[in-house]
Design an enzyme around this catalytic site. Structure first.
Site, mmCIF file in Angstrom:
data_model
loop_
_atom_site.group_PDB
_atom_site.id
_atom_site.type_symbol
_atom_site.label_atom_id
_atom_site.label_comp_id
_atom_site.label_asym_id
_atom_site.label_seq_id
_atom_site.Cartn_x
_atom_site.Cartn_y
_atom_site.Cartn_z
ATOM 1 C CB THR A 10 -0.920 0.030 1.239
ATOM 2 O OG1 THR A 10 -0.124 0.113 2.415
ATOM 3 C CG2 THR A 10 -1.801 -1.199 1.298
ATOM 4 C CG ASP A 11 -1.313 4.904 -1.034
ATOM 5 O OD1 ASP A 11 -1.878 4.583 0.042
ATOM 6 O OD2 ASP A 11 -1.916 5.411 -1.981
ATOM 7 C CB THR A 12 1.518 7.271 3.083
ATOM 8 O OG1 THR A 12 0.905 8.161 2.153
ATOM 9 C CG2 THR A 12 2.993 7.176 2.820
ATOM 10 C CB VAL A 15 -5.088 3.172 -1.276
ATOM 11 C CG1 VAL A 15 -5.643 2.764 -2.624
ATOM 12 C CG2 VAL A 15 -6.142 3.893 -0.445
#
Length: 126
Positions: A10-12, A15
């Protein structure tokens, strides 16, 4: 094949990062071979991506359990096309159309043998 979304995917914001959907599909293709005691690297060659079309429909998030399905859609002399779909709770969230070429270990295209065609049909046809 089932896939769990981990923090590394995921991103920060939690997601799934866009390129990881391709990784999930790659794992599903490889697992099809592993599940029968084989690998995608065959006696006379292996497969490389030639063309990829991706459609991102909805996002997956940290902790989600996803299902990846793989269906053979086109078989040609030296390549084949798969349709891979990722679902979250039975809802389609991602679709990939990938054309894979069969090449020698020296990197030259080669005709898919009858044995390899039969293997692909057994792995990816419903």
């Amino acid at each position: 094949m089932k896939v769990r979304v981990y923090y590394e995917d995921t991103d920060t914001g939690g997601v799934v990062y866009h390129s990881n959907y391709l990784n999930f599909c790659e794992r599903a293709r490889s697992d099809a071979f592993f599940n029968i005691g084989s690998t995608p690297v065959l006696e006379n060659g292996h497969f490389v991506a030639r063309r990829v079309e991706a459609e991102y429909l909805l996002s997956a998030k940290l902790g989600d359990e996803l299902k990846v399905t793989t269906q053979l859609s086109v078989m040609k002399a030296a390549s084949f096309k798969l349709l891979q779909t990722i679902y979250k709770d039975e809802k389609k969230i991602f679709e990939l159309s990938i054309t894979l070429a069969y090449i020698t270990f020296e990197g030259k295209p080669q005709k898919i043998t009858t044995d390899v065609k039969e293997l692909l049909l057994s792995l990816f046809s419903s």
